[in-house]
Motif scaffolding. Structure first.
Motif, short mmCIF file in Angstrom:
data_model
loop_
_atom_site.label_atom_id
_atom_site.label_comp_id
_atom_site.label_asym_id
_atom_site.label_seq_id
_atom_site.Cartn_x
_atom_site.Cartn_y
_atom_site.Cartn_z
N ARG A 181 55.67 39.29 40.45
CA ARG A 181 54.37 38.70 40.18
C ARG A 181 54.28 38.38 38.70
NH1 ARG A 181 49.33 40.01 38.52
NH2 ARG A 181 47.61 39.11 39.67
N ALA B 173 49.60 38.98 34.00
CA ALA B 173 48.26 38.45 33.86
C ALA B 173 48.10 37.80 32.49
CB ALA B 173 47.24 39.57 34.03
N THR B 174 47.37 36.72 32.47
CA THR B 174 47.15 36.00 31.21
C THR B 174 45.89 36.54 30.53
OG1 THR B 174 45.90 34.30 32.36
CG2 THR B 174 48.26 33.94 32.11
N ASP C 295 42.97 35.48 30.38
CA ASP C 295 41.67 35.22 30.99
C ASP C 295 41.27 36.31 31.99
OD1 ASP C 295 43.57 34.66 32.88
OD2 ASP C 295 42.59 32.86 33.62
N TYR C 296 42.05 37.37 32.07
CA TYR C 296 41.77 38.45 33.02
C TYR C 296 41.23 39.66 32.27
CZ TYR C 296 42.57 42.28 36.25
OH TYR C 296 42.42 43.39 37.04
N GLN C 297 40.12 40.21 32.76
CA GLN C 297 39.59 41.44 32.19
C GLN C 297 39.46 42.45 33.31
OE1 GLN C 297 35.89 40.51 30.32
NE2 GLN C 297 36.82 39.42 28.62
N ALA C 298 40.10 43.58 33.14
CA ALA C 298 40.05 44.61 34.16
C ALA C 298 38.66 45.21 34.25
CB ALA C 298 41.07 45.70 33.83
N TRP C 299 38.27 45.57 35.43
CA TRP C 299 36.96 46.18 35.65
C TRP C 299 37.07 47.66 35.29
CZ3 TRP C 299 35.50 50.06 39.15
CH2 TRP C 299 34.12 50.27 39.27
#
Length: 133
Positions: A120, A123-124, A126-130
């Motif tokens: 996979r 992640a770039t 633009d990703y924010q973990a919750w």
């Protein structure tokens, strides 16, 4: 020898010997499509609504998407004449048949799919973990 055993024990790869016997005794060949599928109509059986039964014997693996729209319409009594007598006109926007490859090794797997051969992608930005508050 292997072909005979396949005819005896597999229903998904063409027709079994019992089916071929029944078709030879009670079926009437109506036509064949470009994929080698053969279409039959019963000589004597009348269904509950008074129509003669219709069926297809697939050439090779039994896959319903291998039936073209014109033969599908005949099988489902949408029209009475088979495509050998009254073929559907081909429209300019219609494309050639593409088999359904779902569940086969040649199925399309999108980027990031667990079934794909690679890993996979990371992640770039633009990703924010919750995170719970």
């Amino acid at each position: 020898m292997l072909n005979v055993l396949a005819k005896i024990f597999t229903w998904w790869n063409g027709a079994t010997i019992g089916t071929l016997f029944t078709v030879g005794r009670r079926g009437e060949l109506i036509g064949q499509d470009e994929h080698g599928n053969r279409y039959y109509q019963s000589r004597d059986n009348i269904s509950y609504d008074g129509r003669r039964l219709r069926w297809v014997i697939y050439n090779g693996y039994a896959e319903a998407s291998k039936v073209s729209p014109d033969w599908h319409g005949w099988l489902h009594y949408t029209w009475d004449e088979p495509p050998t007598e009254a073929p559907l006109p081909r429209r300019a926007f219609e494309t050639d048949y593409i088999p359904n490859l779902t569940g086969t090794p040649m199925a399309w797997r999108p980027q990031g799919s667990l079934a794909a051969q690679g890993r996979r992608p990371a992640a770039t930005g633009d990703y924010q973990a919750w995170s719970p508050e």
